[in-house]
Motif scaffolding. Structure first.
Motif, PDB file in Angstrom:
ATOM      1  N   CYS A 151      29.407  35.474  43.167  1.00 32.70           N
ATOM      2  CA  CYS A 151      30.574  34.808  42.575  1.00 32.70           C
ATOM      3  C   CYS A 151      31.810  35.696  42.573  1.00 32.70           C
ATOM      4  N   LEU A 152      31.694  36.916  43.070  1.00 33.40           N
ATOM      5  CA  LEU A 152      32.821  37.844  43.093  1.00 33.40           C
ATOM      6  C   LEU A 152      33.415  37.937  44.491  1.00 33.40           C
ATOM      7  N   ALA A 153      34.728  37.970  44.557  1.00 35.19           N
ATOM      8  CA  ALA A 153      35.429  38.148  45.827  1.00 35.19           C
ATOM      9  C   ALA A 153      36.442  39.280  45.657  1.00 35.19           C
ATOM     10  N   PRO A 154      36.416  40.303  46.523  1.00 33.69           N
ATOM     11  CA  PRO A 154      37.412  41.373  46.431  1.00 33.69           C
ATOM     12  C   PRO A 154      38.818  40.786  46.551  1.00 33.69           C
ATOM     13  N   PHE A 155      39.727  41.261  45.716  1.00 34.79           N
ATOM     14  CA  PHE A 155      41.082  40.723  45.723  1.00 34.79           C
ATOM     15  C   PHE A 155      42.104  41.795  46.096  1.00 34.79           C
ATOM     16  N   THR A 156      42.182  42.864  45.322  1.00 32.91           N
ATOM     17  CA  THR A 156      43.132  43.946  45.578  1.00 32.91           C
ATOM     18  C   THR A 156      42.690  45.154  44.752  1.00 32.91           C
ATOM     19  N   PHE A 157      43.558  46.116  44.587  1.00 32.05           N
ATOM     20  CA  PHE A 157      43.241  47.254  43.736  1.00 32.05           C
ATOM     21  C   PHE A 157      44.513  47.754  43.082  1.00 32.05           C
ATOM     22  N   ALA A 158      44.335  48.431  41.975  1.00 26.93           N
ATOM     23  CA  ALA A 158      45.443  49.096  41.295  1.00 26.93           C
ATOM     24  C   ALA A 158      45.334  50.579  41.582  1.00 26.93           C
ATOM     25  N   SER A 159      46.450  51.195  41.895  1.00 22.53           N
ATOM     26  CA  SER A 159      46.503  52.630  42.117  1.00 22.53           C
ATOM     27  C   SER A 159      47.691  53.157  41.326  1.00 22.53           C
ATOM     28  N   TRP A 204      43.991  33.396  26.444  1.00 23.44           N
ATOM     29  CA  TRP A 204      44.197  32.692  27.707  1.00 23.44           C
ATOM     30  C   TRP A 204      45.667  32.287  27.760  1.00 23.44           C
ATOM     31  N   VAL A 205      46.342  32.672  28.836  1.00 21.39           N
ATOM     32  CA  VAL A 205      47.762  32.333  28.980  1.00 21.39           C
ATOM     33  C   VAL A 205      48.017  31.822  30.395  1.00 21.39           C
ATOM     34  N   ARG A 206      49.090  31.103  30.554  1.00 22.09           N
ATOM     35  CA  ARG A 206      49.496  30.662  31.888  1.00 22.09           C
ATOM     36  C   ARG A 206      49.983  31.875  32.678  1.00 22.09           C
ATOM     37  N   VAL A 207      49.735  31.834  33.977  1.00 19.82           N
ATOM     38  CA  VAL A 207      50.040  32.983  34.827  1.00 19.82           C
ATOM     39  C   VAL A 207      51.523  33.369  34.756  1.00 19.82           C
ATOM     40  N   LYS A 208      52.412  32.406  34.570  1.00 19.47           N
ATOM     41  CA  LYS A 208      53.843  32.725  34.508  1.00 19.47           C
ATOM     42  C   LYS A 208      54.213  33.529  33.257  1.00 19.47           C
ATOM     43  N   ARG A 209      53.303  33.610  32.281  1.00 18.33           N
ATOM     44  CA  ARG A 209      53.565  34.370  31.053  1.00 18.33           C
ATOM     45  C   ARG A 209      52.932  35.757  31.050  1.00 18.33           C
ATOM     46  N   LEU A 210      52.240  36.149  32.109  1.00 19.22           N
ATOM     47  CA  LEU A 210      51.566  37.440  32.115  1.00 19.22           C
ATOM     48  C   LEU A 210      52.517  38.603  31.839  1.00 19.22           C
ATOM     49  N   GLY A 211      53.712  38.522  32.362  1.00 24.13           N
ATOM     50  CA  GLY A 211      54.690  39.591  32.168  1.00 24.13           C
ATOM     51  C   GLY A 211      55.210  39.704  30.750  1.00 24.13           C
ATOM     52  N   ASP A 212      54.881  38.753  29.889  1.00 26.28           N
ATOM     53  CA  ASP A 212      55.340  38.772  28.497  1.00 26.28           C
ATOM     54  C   ASP A 212      54.502  39.680  27.602  1.00 26.28           C
ATOM     55  N   PHE A 213      53.408  40.231  28.139  1.00 25.37           N
ATOM     56  CA  PHE A 213      52.476  40.983  27.321  1.00 25.37           C
ATOM     57  C   PHE A 213      52.477  42.459  27.698  1.00 25.37           C
ATOM     58  N   ALA A 214      52.295  43.296  26.682  1.00 26.43           N
ATOM     59  CA  ALA A 214      52.188  44.733  26.922  1.00 26.43           C
ATOM     60  C   ALA A 214      50.908  45.006  27.712  1.00 26.43           C
ATOM     61  N   PRO A 263      50.607  50.611  32.690  1.00 25.90           N
ATOM     62  CA  PRO A 263      51.467  50.633  33.879  1.00 25.90           C
ATOM     63  C   PRO A 263      50.744  50.252  35.168  1.00 25.90           C
ATOM     64  N   ALA A 264      49.473  50.597  35.292  1.00 21.54           N
ATOM     65  CA  ALA A 264      48.725  50.275  36.513  1.00 21.54           C
ATOM     66  C   ALA A 264      48.550  48.771  36.709  1.00 21.54           C
ATOM     67  N   ASP A 265      48.607  48.006  35.626  1.00 21.34           N
ATOM     68  CA  ASP A 265      48.389  46.554  35.713  1.00 21.34           C
ATOM     69  C   ASP A 265      49.636  45.769  36.104  1.00 21.34           C
ATOM     70  N   ILE A 266      50.802  46.316  35.867  1.00 24.22           N
ATOM     71  CA  ILE A 266      52.048  45.572  36.083  1.00 24.22           C
ATOM     72  C   ILE A 266      52.208  45.069  37.521  1.00 24.22           C
ATOM     73  N   PRO A 267      51.936  45.881  38.558  1.00 27.92           N
ATOM     74  CA  PRO A 267      52.070  45.361  39.925  1.00 27.92           C
ATOM     75  C   PRO A 267      51.101  44.226  40.249  1.00 27.92           C
ATOM     76  N   LEU A 268      50.037  44.081  39.481  1.00 27.28           N
ATOM     77  CA  LEU A 268      49.063  43.026  39.739  1.00 27.28           C
ATOM     78  C   LEU A 268      49.567  41.643  39.342  1.00 27.28           C
ATOM     79  N   ILE A 269      50.573  41.583  38.483  1.00 22.95           N
ATOM     80  CA  ILE A 269      51.081  40.295  37.998  1.00 22.95           C
ATOM     81  C   ILE A 269      51.534  39.417  39.155  1.00 22.95           C
ATOM     82  N   ALA A 270      52.351  39.949  40.036  1.00 18.71           N
ATOM     83  CA  ALA A 270      52.869  39.141  41.160  1.00 18.71           C
ATOM     84  C   ALA A 270      51.733  38.674  42.070  1.00 18.71           C
ATOM     85  N   MET A 271      50.746  39.532  42.283  1.00 17.32           N
ATOM     86  CA  MET A 271      49.617  39.143  43.135  1.00 17.32           C
ATOM     87  C   MET A 271      48.807  38.030  42.492  1.00 17.32           C
ATOM     88  N   LEU A 272      48.600  38.106  41.193  1.00 14.82           N
ATOM     89  CA  LEU A 272      47.872  37.048  40.489  1.00 14.82           C
ATOM     90  C   LEU A 272      48.658  35.739  40.490  1.00 14.82           C
TER      91      LEU A 272
END
Length: 75
Positions: free
Chosen positions: A9-17, A49-59, A62-71
């Motif tokens: 049930c898992l599919a590789p998506f990307t990575f955080a660096s 649980w939040v809508r994807v367009k609201r992900l940037g509203d949460f603290a 730093p490694a997670d921030i670039p993942l928002i656009a990909m999600l």
């Protein structure tokens, strides 16, 4: 999260660096669309649980921030 996931049930998506002051983080990110159980925090975290367009509203780390656009693109 207290859920059961099978490898199929898992599919590789990307990575955080990200380079932090004392270490470099390289974290794989997988997409999981099927699991059993109900997600719940088990280590004192808050789960919401939040809508994807609201992900940037949460603290978040730093490694997670670039993942928002990909999600957003995925979802």
């Amino acid at each position: 999260l207290a859920i059961d996931v099978t490898e199929a049930c898992l599919a590789p998506f990307t990575f955080a660096s990200h380079t932090y002051e004392k270490f470099h983080l390289l974290m794989p990110l997988y997409v999981c669309r099927r699991w059993s159980g109900s997600p719940r925090p088990i280590e004192g975290q808050t789960l919401k649980w939040v809508r994807v367009k609201r992900l940037g509203d949460f603290a978040m780390p730093p490694a997670d921030i670039p993942l928002i656009a990909m999600l957003r693109d995925l979802l």
